[in-house]
Every structure is written in C-alpha cells, then in structure tokens.
Design a protein around this motif. Structure first.
Motif, short mmCIF file in Angstrom:
data_model
loop_
_atom_site.label_atom_id
_atom_site.label_comp_id
_atom_site.label_asym_id
_atom_site.label_seq_id
_atom_site.Cartn_x
_atom_site.Cartn_y
_atom_site.Cartn_z
N TYR A 192 0.84 -1.21 0.00
CA TYR A 192 0.00 0.00 0.00
C TYR A 192 0.87 1.26 0.00
N TYR A 193 1.94 1.25 0.82
CA TYR A 193 2.79 2.43 0.92
C TYR A 193 3.72 2.58 -0.28
N ILE A 194 4.04 1.47 -0.95
CA ILE A 194 4.78 1.59 -2.21
C ILE A 194 3.93 2.37 -3.21
N GLU A 195 2.67 2.01 -3.33
CA GLU A 195 1.76 2.73 -4.23
C GLU A 195 1.60 4.18 -3.80
N LYS A 196 1.56 4.41 -2.49
CA LYS A 196 1.41 5.77 -1.97
C LYS A 196 2.60 6.65 -2.36
N VAL A 197 3.82 6.12 -2.19
CA VAL A 197 5.02 6.89 -2.53
C VAL A 197 5.08 7.14 -4.03
N PHE A 198 4.72 6.12 -4.83
CA PHE A 198 4.67 6.31 -6.28
C PHE A 198 3.67 7.41 -6.64
N SER A 199 2.52 7.41 -5.99
CA SER A 199 1.47 8.36 -6.34
C SER A 199 1.86 9.80 -6.02
N LYS A 200 2.82 9.99 -5.09
CA LYS A 200 3.24 11.33 -4.70
C LYS A 200 4.39 11.85 -5.56
N ALA A 201 4.86 11.03 -6.50
CA ALA A 201 6.00 11.43 -7.33
C ALA A 201 5.62 12.59 -8.23
N SER A 202 6.45 13.63 -8.24
CA SER A 202 6.20 14.77 -9.11
C SER A 202 7.24 14.89 -10.22
N LYS A 203 8.54 14.81 -9.85
CA LYS A 203 9.59 15.00 -10.86
C LYS A 203 10.45 13.76 -11.05
N GLU A 204 10.80 13.08 -9.95
CA GLU A 204 11.68 11.93 -10.07
C GLU A 204 11.37 10.91 -8.98
N VAL A 205 11.76 9.67 -9.26
CA VAL A 205 11.62 8.59 -8.29
C VAL A 205 12.94 7.84 -8.22
N LEU A 206 13.45 7.68 -7.02
CA LEU A 206 14.68 6.94 -6.79
C LEU A 206 14.31 5.60 -6.16
N ILE A 207 14.75 4.52 -6.78
CA ILE A 207 14.34 3.18 -6.34
C ILE A 207 15.56 2.31 -6.11
N ALA A 208 15.63 1.70 -4.94
CA ALA A 208 16.68 0.73 -4.63
C ALA A 208 15.99 -0.57 -4.22
N ILE A 209 16.35 -1.67 -4.88
CA ILE A 209 15.67 -2.94 -4.60
C ILE A 209 16.70 -4.02 -4.26
N SER A 210 16.62 -4.50 -3.04
CA SER A 210 17.43 -5.66 -2.65
C SER A 210 16.55 -6.82 -2.20
N HIS A 211 15.23 -6.57 -2.14
CA HIS A 211 14.27 -7.61 -1.72
C HIS A 211 13.32 -7.91 -2.88
N LYS A 212 13.46 -9.07 -3.48
CA LYS A 212 12.59 -9.42 -4.61
C LYS A 212 11.13 -9.56 -4.19
N GLU A 213 10.88 -9.72 -2.88
CA GLU A 213 9.51 -9.91 -2.39
C GLU A 213 8.61 -8.71 -2.66
N ILE A 214 9.20 -7.53 -2.81
CA ILE A 214 8.36 -6.34 -3.00
C ILE A 214 7.94 -6.16 -4.46
N ILE A 215 8.48 -6.99 -5.35
CA ILE A 215 8.17 -6.86 -6.78
C ILE A 215 6.97 -7.74 -7.12
N ASN A 216 5.89 -7.11 -7.56
CA ASN A 216 4.74 -7.86 -8.05
C ASN A 216 4.43 -7.44 -9.49
N ASP A 217 3.34 -7.95 -10.03
CA ASP A 217 3.02 -7.69 -11.44
C ASP A 217 2.83 -6.21 -11.74
N GLU A 218 2.34 -5.45 -10.74
CA GLU A 218 2.03 -4.05 -10.99
C GLU A 218 3.23 -3.12 -10.78
N PHE A 219 4.31 -3.64 -10.19
CA PHE A 219 5.42 -2.78 -9.80
C PHE A 219 5.98 -2.00 -10.98
N PHE A 220 6.36 -2.71 -12.05
CA PHE A 220 6.96 -2.03 -13.20
C PHE A 220 5.92 -1.32 -14.06
#
Length: 251
Positions: A137-165
């Motif tokens: 839910y909070y991943i979607e929330k942070v994405f929704s607040k993006a205005s100019k840029e998004v910085l993403i660091a992923i070390s946990h594959k568990e957070i990646i679902n079909d909608e992520f990309f």
C-alpha cells in the motif's frame, strides 16, 4: 433494503444513502422499511407489517411507536389498529429541522469541549513503522506522490509484483525521471521472470535494504524473516535518503 416491494427500484436505491443520515435522528433500518411499506400500501396492521417484513410483531410495534412519536405515522382507533403514513413532504421537513437542531447542539456544546481538550496542533510530519502487510500500500502511496523523479533501490525481490513495473512505466509516461539500483540477486530474479529493466539502472553487489523516494520516503528492511518498513513525509528524511541514494549511485 426492502425485498418484495412494489416501490420502483430507483426509489429504493435512492433511499439507501439516507440511512446513514437518519441514524443521527435515531432511526433504524427497520423503522425506515416499515414507513416505506406503509407509504407504499396506504395503511396496514402490525400483523400485516410483520408478515411483509418478516419481523416479529414485537419489533414491528417497537418501530411503530417510534414512528408515531416522531410524527411519521398515525394510528387509527380501529381493532386491530391500522397504521397510516404521514405525508412524506411533512415528514422530511420535520426531519430536516430535527437533524439541524442536533447538529447545532454538537456545534455549540461538543466542538468547544473537544477544542479545549486538544493537546496542540497536528504534527507537521509523520513517521510510521510498517508491518509487511502494509508495505505494498505504501509503495503505491510513494509512487502516487512522485512529481519529478523517483529513486528506487531494490534488494528484496519480495516487493516486486506484477504491478510494480507497470506503475513505474505510468510514472515515466507522466514525465517523471526514474533512477534504479538493484542487487545482483534481484537482477537474476528479474531475468528469470523475463522482466526487462528499461529505466536508468545500476547493479550493486548488495545493499542494506530497499527504498523508494519521491516526495515521500519508504525504507524497507528485513527483520528476521519478516519485511518491515519506515515511511515518512518529512522533507529532512526525504533529502537524507536522496543523498544516500546518490552515494550508492556514484559508487
């Protein structure tokens, strides 16, 4: 709300939202149903209402007493008594007046008490510790607040679902710049899933955790076998996260 009624369906559907409002007035669902049955039939006995609604006669009488008290229903002197609905326009005008009075009571008595009991102003920022079930839910929330840029660091594959990309692609379509750092393990995971990373990305040997930064920040970390996260909308933490991300990017 009402089954087997001759009332047009559009009327029944329009009445439904009134239930929440009429709760303020002390009305229950069955009270409204009985009134509408009477309105539809012109006049009924308590026994007839019990058969039509499936309610025990004791509950029917309870509702009828309330409706009479509030001026919605009149009772004949016949035996058995016949109950008649008061004109709907009169009922509604009286109901509006009573609800307005209750709202004024709240405004003049309750609100000042709550204001005096208030500790202070609401916080200027928030920091939440999140359990694993709330992370998406909070991943979607942070994405929704993006205005100019998004910085993403992923070390946990568990957070990646079909909608992520898909969300990342949607942000790019809206003009946001995407920067991504992934670990070798995540890169291999995406490769096995035939997921192509099309953003500006770099591969790191390992990272402390995962994170997403836009106008808010979400830091994700492992706590034993469980994922937890910290979310904040405080500008200090957002800027601190950006500095750390830039450090990882340059190294």
């Amino acid at each position: 709300m009402i089954e087997n009624s001759n009332l047009p369906q559009f009327i029944i559907s329009e009445v439904e939202p009134l239930l929440k409002l009429l709760k303020v007035y002390g009305m229950k669902k069955r009270d409204i149903e009985i009134y509408l049955r009477l309105l539809n039939s012109g006049g009924l006995t308590a026994k007839e209402l019990s058969v039509m609604t499936g309610l025990p006669q004791s509950k029917v009488y309870e509702s009828l007493s309330k409706l009479i008290e509030k001026g919605w229903v009149m009772k004949s002197s016949d035996r058995p008594s016949i109950f008649y609905p008061v004109n709907i326009a009169e009922v509604w005008n009286e109901t509006k007046h009573e609800i307005s009075k209750k709202m004024e009571e709240v405004e003049t008595k309750v609100i000042p008490l709550l204001e005096r009991a208030s500790v202070g102003s609401p916080p200027l920022f928030r920091i939440f510790l999140l359990s694993e079930g709330k992370i998406q839910y909070y991943i979607e929330k942070v994405f929704s607040k993006a205005s100019k840029e998004v910085l993403i660091a992923i070390s946990h594959k568990e957070i990646i679902n079909d909608e992520f990309f898909e969300k990342i692609s949607s942000l790019k379509d809206k003009g946001a710049k995407i920067w991504m750092i992934i670990t070798k393990g995540v890169y291999e995971f995406l490769k096995d899933k035939n997921i192509m990373v099309r953003e500006n990305y770099k591969i790191a040997d390992e990272m402390f955790g995962s994170g997403i930064i836009s106008d808010e920040i979400l830091l994700i970390f492992k706590n034993g076998n469980q994922l937890n996260a910290l979310w904040s909308d405080h500008n200090y933490f957002v800027e601190l996260g950006k500095i750390y991300f830039e450090h990882l990017w340059s190294h």
